[in-house]
Design an enzyme around this catalytic site. Structure first.
Site, PDB file in Angstrom:
ATOM      1  N   SER A 160       7.822   3.258   7.235  1.00 47.24           N
ATOM      2  CA  SER A 160       8.526   2.181   7.943  1.00 47.24           C
ATOM      3  C   SER A 160       9.925   1.987   7.388  1.00 47.24           C
ATOM      4  O   SER A 160      10.182   2.221   6.192  1.00 47.24           O
ATOM      5  CB  SER A 160       7.728   0.883   7.745  1.00 47.24           C
ATOM      6  N   TYR A 168       4.393  -5.678   2.620  1.00 44.63           N
ATOM      7  CA  TYR A 168       4.175  -4.617   3.617  1.00 44.63           C
ATOM      8  C   TYR A 168       5.036  -3.392   3.287  1.00 44.63           C
ATOM      9  O   TYR A 168       4.542  -2.265   3.190  1.00 44.63           O
ATOM     10  CB  TYR A 168       4.493  -5.143   5.024  1.00 44.63           C
ATOM     11  N   LYS A 194       4.063   0.647   1.954  1.00 44.85           N
ATOM     12  CA  LYS A 194       4.503   1.904   2.589  1.00 44.85           C
ATOM     13  C   LYS A 194       5.241   2.775   1.566  1.00 44.85           C
ATOM     14  O   LYS A 194       5.065   3.993   1.533  1.00 44.85           O
ATOM     15  CB  LYS A 194       5.403   1.593   3.788  1.00 44.85           C
TER      16      LYS A 194
END
Ligand code: UFG
Length: 327
Positions: free
Chosen positions: A116, A140, A144
């Site tokens: 991402s 988040y 990643k």
């Protein structure tokens, strides 16, 4: 090729399965259906299972061998990740480690990972190239990045070659409106705009912040069509099949649109009035995220087909109208 699509019942995963099947590949879906939908699994069998249950993984890997694993399973909401960091680390990092370990045990050596733009954090320079420093500002993005950082170890030790694709803002839907973005709750901009048009109970769109240092004060993003993301995976799969080395690449159109420009585009596409309320900034939103996708162009030969925001919003609009008609 035989492709195991983890998260194949989700938004991007389902578009991927459709593209793989139409190119003649065999698709197998592994999904816990926590955010994905059984109705979206139409291009290969579904095994319902969870990456956090090694027995589930054992079951799917023992059933057959796969040429490639594509990994779309993730919790992917920035705000939720701030409230539940443990859940995000468990699901996105431990779950991926379990998957990689199952690949090691069963001799599957090609891996395509959904990363991402969230790995970059606050950008210093835009467009963002892959060598821009990575400094995620939420759990988040950290999950990643942690997976990206684990991948070289699996390559060196076990020969698992990988392509990590850093998506910018995935958007749009299948041209025929068969599948599209179907999250509950929905947090993304384009579906929220279109829902505010088709769903009378949704209330007006909320625009998070109009005081950023951008031309109109609202946040700027790089919207990339879900099928263009899927086509990059097809090319990444070919790259690995040719014996290509592990890579990390951005996927975006390289063009930034502000929230208010997206609202205007949706107004033109739908022909409807779109009311909005300006709200405070949403925590964790960088002002501008725009990709340099030169590496994917050069190394994979990738060319996004949906290179205008209108064309992307049109496909999302077809999907939202179909969905509203079904309900
Ligand atoms: N926005 C609104 N109103 C809404 C929804 C969004 O104003 O109802 C704004 C957001 O504040 C942001 C922009 O629209 O400025 C885009 O927001 P999205 O939620 O659609 O997408 P994000 O840019 O937040 O998220 C994307 C990916 C995430 C990834 C993140 C990296 O979907 O997976 O980029 O920052 F983590």
């Amino acid at each position: 090729m035989k492709v195991l699509v983890c998260g194949g019942a989700g938004y991007i995963g389902a578009h991927m399965c459709r593209m793989l099947a139409s190119a003649g590949h065999e698709v197998f879906v592994f999904d816990n259906l926590s955010t994905g939908h059984a109705y979206a699994v139409q291009w290969g069998p579904l095994v319902q299972g969870d990456l956090l249950r090694p027995d589930d993984l054992e079951r799917i890997f023992a059933a057959r061998s796969y040429d490639v694993v594509m990994h779309f399973c993730a919790k992917s909401l920035v705000g939720e990740s701030m409230r539940d960091p443990g859940g995000y680390f468990r699901n996105n990092v431990t779950g991926t480690v379990n998957l990689l370990d199952a690949m090691v045990r069963h001799g599957t050596r090609n891996f395509i990972f959904s990363s991402s733009a969230a790995v970059y954090g606050m950008p210093h320079d835009v467009p963002l190239a892959e060598d821009h420093p990575t400094a995620p500002i939420n759990p988040y993005g950290r999950t990643k990045l942690l997976v990206e950082q684990l991948l070289p170890a699996y390559d060196i030790q076990f020969g698992i070659r990988s392509v990590a694709l850093r998506y910018f803002n995935a958007a749009g839907a299948a041209l025929d409106g068969l599948i599209g973005e179907d999250h509950e709750p929905e947090t993304h901009l384009i579906p929220n705009i279109l829902r505010s048009v088709v769903d009378k109970h949704t209330g007006p769109l909320q625009v998070f912040g109009d005081d950023y240092d951008t031309p109109d004060g609202s946040c700027v993003r790089d919207y990339i069509h879900v099928n263009d993301i899927a086509s990059a995976h097809m090319l990444a799969m070919d790259h690995l099949a040719r014996g290509g080395t592990s890579q990390v690449m951005n996927l975006g159109n390289g063009a930034g649109f502000s929230v208010l420009q997206v609202v205007d585009t949706a107004r033109r596409v739908t022909g409807k009035r779109i009311d909005y309320q300006v709200m405070p900034r949403r925590p964790g939103d960088p002002p501008v995220l725009v990709a340099s996708a030169t590496k994917a162009h050069t190394d994979l030969g990738w060319r996004p087909q949906f290179d205008t925001l209108e064309s992307i919003v049109e496909t999302a609009w077809t999907w939202h109208r179909n969905r509203a008609a079904r309900e």
